[in-house]
Each structure stands twice: as C-alpha cells, then as structure tokens.
Design a protein around this motif. Structure first.
Motif, short mmCIF file in Angstrom:
data_model
loop_
_atom_site.label_atom_id
_atom_site.label_comp_id
_atom_site.label_asym_id
_atom_site.label_seq_id
_atom_site.Cartn_x
_atom_site.Cartn_y
_atom_site.Cartn_z
N HIS A 1 0.85 -1.20 0.00
CA HIS A 1 0.00 0.00 0.00
C HIS A 1 0.88 1.24 0.00
CE1 HIS A 1 -3.72 -2.13 1.33
NE2 HIS A 1 -2.89 -2.88 2.02
N SER A 2 1.07 1.85 -1.13
CA SER A 2 1.90 3.05 -1.12
C SER A 2 1.03 4.26 -0.84
CB SER A 2 2.61 3.18 -2.47
OG SER A 2 2.40 4.45 -3.01
N GLU A 3 1.52 5.06 0.08
CA GLU A 3 0.77 6.26 0.48
C GLU A 3 0.61 7.20 -0.72
OE1 GLU A 3 2.52 7.92 4.05
OE2 GLU A 3 1.85 9.89 3.41
N GLU A 4 1.67 7.26 -1.55
CA GLU A 4 1.65 8.16 -2.70
C GLU A 4 0.56 7.75 -3.70
OE1 GLU A 4 4.69 6.78 -1.61
OE2 GLU A 4 4.81 8.59 -0.37
N SER A 5 0.34 6.46 -3.81
CA SER A 5 -0.62 5.99 -4.81
C SER A 5 -2.05 5.96 -4.28
CB SER A 5 -0.24 4.59 -5.29
OG SER A 5 1.12 4.54 -5.59
N MET A 6 -2.22 6.31 -3.00
CA MET A 6 -3.58 6.30 -2.46
C MET A 6 -4.35 7.49 -2.99
SD MET A 6 -3.63 5.36 1.53
CE MET A 6 -3.22 3.73 2.14
N ASP A 7 -5.47 7.22 -3.66
CA ASP A 7 -6.32 8.30 -4.14
C ASP A 7 -7.39 8.54 -3.07
OD1 ASP A 7 -8.10 9.95 -5.33
OD2 ASP A 7 -8.24 8.84 -7.22
N PHE A 8 -7.17 9.59 -2.28
CA PHE A 8 -8.08 9.84 -1.16
C PHE A 8 -9.50 10.11 -1.63
CE2 PHE A 8 -4.32 11.36 1.62
CZ PHE A 8 -4.02 10.04 1.90
N THR A 9 -9.64 10.66 -2.85
CA THR A 9 -10.99 10.95 -3.31
C THR A 9 -11.77 9.67 -3.58
OG1 THR A 9 -10.29 11.02 -5.61
CG2 THR A 9 -10.29 13.11 -4.41
N ARG A 10 -11.04 8.57 -3.74
CA ARG A 10 -11.73 7.31 -3.97
C ARG A 10 -11.92 6.52 -2.68
NH1 ARG A 10 -11.84 4.60 -8.84
NH2 ARG A 10 -11.57 5.96 -10.63
N GLN A 11 -11.35 7.02 -1.60
CA GLN A 11 -11.54 6.33 -0.33
C GLN A 11 -12.82 6.80 0.32
OE1 GLN A 11 -8.04 6.82 2.08
NE2 GLN A 11 -6.92 5.24 0.95
N SER A 12 -13.28 6.02 1.27
CA SER A 12 -14.45 6.46 2.01
C SER A 12 -14.07 7.72 2.79
CB SER A 12 -14.92 5.36 2.96
OG SER A 12 -13.94 5.13 3.94
N LYS A 13 -15.07 8.52 3.13
CA LYS A 13 -14.81 9.81 3.76
C LYS A 13 -14.00 9.62 5.04
CE LYS A 13 -17.53 13.75 5.38
NZ LYS A 13 -18.11 13.31 6.65
N ARG A 14 -14.39 8.63 5.82
CA ARG A 14 -13.72 8.37 7.09
C ARG A 14 -12.24 8.06 6.87
NH1 ARG A 14 -15.29 3.60 10.30
NH2 ARG A 14 -15.78 2.83 8.24
N ALA A 15 -11.99 7.19 5.90
CA ALA A 15 -10.62 6.77 5.62
C ALA A 15 -9.80 7.96 5.15
CB ALA A 15 -10.62 5.66 4.57
N ALA A 16 -10.37 8.72 4.20
CA ALA A 16 -9.63 9.84 3.62
C ALA A 16 -9.28 10.87 4.70
CB ALA A 16 -10.46 10.48 2.51
N GLU A 17 -10.24 11.16 5.58
CA GLU A 17 -9.98 12.15 6.62
C GLU A 17 -8.89 11.70 7.58
OE1 GLU A 17 -14.36 14.30 6.77
OE2 GLU A 17 -13.67 13.15 8.52
N ALA A 18 -8.99 10.44 7.99
CA ALA A 18 -7.99 9.92 8.93
C ALA A 18 -6.61 9.93 8.27
CB ALA A 18 -8.36 8.51 9.36
N HIS A 19 -6.55 9.52 7.01
CA HIS A 19 -5.26 9.45 6.34
C HIS A 19 -4.68 10.85 6.11
CE1 HIS A 19 -6.54 5.26 4.71
NE2 HIS A 19 -6.03 5.19 5.91
N GLU A 20 -5.55 11.79 5.74
CA GLU A 20 -5.06 13.14 5.50
C GLU A 20 -4.56 13.79 6.78
OE1 GLU A 20 -8.17 15.24 3.44
OE2 GLU A 20 -7.57 14.28 1.58
N ARG A 21 -5.28 13.57 7.85
CA ARG A 21 -4.92 14.25 9.10
C ARG A 21 -3.71 13.64 9.78
NH1 ARG A 21 -9.56 14.17 12.94
NH2 ARG A 21 -8.12 15.18 14.38
N PHE A 22 -3.58 12.32 9.73
CA PHE A 22 -2.55 11.69 10.56
C PHE A 22 -1.47 10.95 9.77
CE2 PHE A 22 -6.29 12.00 13.30
CZ PHE A 22 -5.74 12.71 14.35
N LEU A 23 -1.85 10.40 8.62
CA LEU A 23 -0.87 9.61 7.88
C LEU A 23 0.06 10.51 7.07
CD1 LEU A 23 0.03 6.75 7.14
CD2 LEU A 23 -1.51 6.84 5.20
N VAL A 24 -0.53 11.45 6.35
CA VAL A 24 0.27 12.31 5.48
C VAL A 24 1.30 13.13 6.27
CG1 VAL A 24 0.17 14.18 3.79
CG2 VAL A 24 -1.50 12.33 3.69
N PRO A 25 0.91 13.78 7.38
CA PRO A 25 1.94 14.51 8.14
C PRO A 25 2.90 13.58 8.88
CG PRO A 25 -0.30 15.11 8.86
CD PRO A 25 -0.42 13.92 8.00
N GLY A 26 2.70 12.30 8.79
CA GLY A 26 3.62 11.36 9.44
C GLY A 26 3.43 11.26 10.95
#
Lengths: 197, 145
Positions: A146-171
């Motif tokens: 699962h590469s973070e770069e290849s994750m298309d957040f717009t295709r993820q569920s809202k919950r997943a996209a929000e969690a990933h944007e807030r906590f995964l992307v900033p590391g």
C-alpha cells in the motif's frame, strides 16, 4: 587447546604443496556460491506461507483467522501471505527476523503455545512484538503493497480519507497505529492504552 | 373422523397456497438434504451522513460499513473511535451518556457492560428492496393526518 590452535594456524600459513593457488581460489569461490545459495534457498523455503502454517499453532490460530479477512479473499484476488506482512524484504533485516524466528521455532518444539488456551495467553505479548516492529519500521511491510503516494483519497471512504489526510500524510501516525487487528483477532486490549488502540 | 381428515387436508392446502404466495421463508422451506443458496448480501450504506431517526428514542443508524470489526471480550473496534477518549482524534460522535449507566442508573467510569455490544442496537443499512411493505409513519406525519 592452545596447541590445536597453533597447529591450525601453522597449516593455514604454509603454502599448499599439492594444489595450485588458482585451483584453491576457484574452489573457494565455487564453494562460497554453493553455501551462499544453499543458505538463501533454505531461507526462501522458510519464507513461504506453506512453511508458516506447517505447524498447527499457526494453522489453527492465526491462519484460520486470516481466512475471513480482506487479505485472504477480496474482489481483486490479490492477497497477502504471512511473509508479506511478517518478513522484511531487505536482506539484513530478513536474517535478523529469521534469527528471532528460530526462537519461535524452539518455542514450538517445547510446546509453549501448543494449545489454543496457551496461545491466547501469550497472544498479547506476541502481538506487542509485532506492533513494536511495525511502529519502528513505519509499517514497512504494509507499505510494500500500500503506497501512500498511490492512495487516491478521493476514492476512499470519507472516514478513511480524513484519517489518512490528518494523521498519515503529516507522518504523525503509521498504519499499525490505526489498523491493529487487520489480519488476526485482537488479544485482550484492556492492557493497551485507549489512545493506542 | 371423516370431518377431521377433510379439515386436515383443507389446512394443508391452505398452508400450501400461503407458502406459494409468500416468498419469505420464516423456516427453511426446502428438504433438509438440499443446500440452499442465500440471496446476495447488499453492501452496507457507506455515506458517513447521519440518517434521520424515525422516533426520538431510536438508536442512531451506523452510516458506514463495519466489515470485520471485532466486538468481543477482548476488543471493541467501535469504541476505538466512539469512546469518550477517542473522539478528539476520530471526530466521531461520542457514545451517549446513557451508555455509562448501569441498570440502577449509576454512572460508571466507562461504558457499561450492558451497552458493550454495539450491534445489539446499532445497525448498518443496505440499499435493498424491503421484503415486506412497511406502513410506519413518523410522529410528524401522523399528527398531520
């Protein structure tokens, strides 16, 4: 003892009488390849799911649980096997993990988790080892697939996209912080602090 | 005796036609040796949008999928987001204060054991054709009628 070492040293230092230097070098080279290859082949054999679930401790517990999860069957038919998540790809890490695994094989031989009850009792400790490993390597094994770069957040569920944007992307967090129990049943989580679950 | 057997036959016939009309099987309506193939499962609604409650006391519906979420003696996946301590991070609605009450109405430090199994009251929804027509209307509609 000392005399043996001295004699060995003497033999090693004396030039060969029967074989040419070229023969010795080539011979050593070939033997090296054979041992090296053999070592790696043995590691490859031990690096398959078939090997992992050849003992009932794994087959009846963690493997049985994996079967109903997304990493065993899903719509795309791509699956993760035990070594995908549990064995590092890089050679030194791999050997280090294998040495740790030898201890686990020893545990099997003396039957430290040979019943479901014993396994469940040890489960928290075993799980914590894995969490610590994933935490230390920033969930490297997950990221192999699962590469973070290849994750298309717009295709993820809202919950997943929000969690990933807030906590995964900033590391701030890594996969295992939020996705514990992704492949097996969780141990008793009461001992694990609520914020870390 | 004759009447009895006639009525048994009549009941059997009635029951037979009732079965034929009514497609919903409350019991297994096939021979025990037969393997039935269940209807396909509809995927859970995963919009993350709050749904209107049909009456104020209705436990809120889960607006997302919960596949593989473990809720048992060891762990409660729902609470990893909906517990008091977790909502700051997850921004999920916190479980209601009633969930901390035991049956005597005493407030406990965390979720009460009788509220632990979330799916006893909270369920996901599927985009599916209802098997039976439902005539329920909510109170506002009823008052207007």
């Amino acid at each position: 003892m000392w005399s043996i070492i001295k004699r060995f040293w003497h033999v090693m230092r004396t030039p060969s009488v029967h074989y040419s230097l070229g023969f010795l070098t080539a011979g050593g080279f070939i033997a090296g390849i054979i041992f090296w290859g053999g070592f790696n082949t043995a590691m490859e054999v031990a690096n398959t799911e078939t090997f992992c679930i050849s003992c009932h401790e794994m087959r009846d517990n963690v493997f049985a649980e994996l079967k109903s999860t997304i990493h065993y069957t899903n719509r795309s038919g791509v699956r993760a096997t035990c070594p995908d998540c549990h064995v590092p790809h890089e050679w030194t890490n791999k050997v280090a993990r294998k040495m740790a695994a030898s201890k686990e094989v020893f545990g099997m031989l003396v039957g430290s988790i040979n019943t479901r009850e014993k396994f469940l009792e040890k489960r928290l400790v075993l799980a914590q080892h894995e969490w610590a490993r994933f935490k230390a390597n920033d969930s490297l094994e997950c990221r192999n697939c699962h590469s973070e770069e290849s994750m298309d957040f717009t295709r993820q569920s809202k919950r997943a996209a929000e969690a990933h944007e807030r906590f995964l992307v900033p590391g701030e967090k890594t996969c295992i912080d939020c996705h514990k129990g992704i492949a097996h049943e969780l141990p008793d989580m009461k001992a694990v602090a609520a914020a870390q679950q | 005796m004759k009447y009895l057997s006639i009525s048994i036959v009549a009941i059997a016939l009635l029951a037979g036609t009732a079965f034929a009309e009514d497609k919903i099987a409350t019991l297994r309506d096939a021979a025990i040796t037969e393997t039935l193939s269940p209807p396909a499962m509809a995927p859970a609604v995963n919009t993350h949008l709050k749904q209107v409650r049909n009456y104020p006391e209705q436990p809120p519906l889960i607006p997302h999928k919960i596949d593989g979420y473990q809720v048992d003696l060891n762990a409660n996946k729902c609470l990893t987001c909906h517990s008091r301590a977790a909502v700051g991070e997850s921004q999920a609605p916190m479980i209601s204060i009633t969930h901390f009450m035991d049956r005597e109405g005493q407030f406990l430090a965390s979720v009460s054991p009788r509220r632990f199994f979330c799916n006893q009251c909270h369920v996901t929804q599927a985009e599916a054709r209802p098997l039976i027509e439902n005539t329920f209307v909510d109170i506002d509609t009823l008052l207007k009628q």
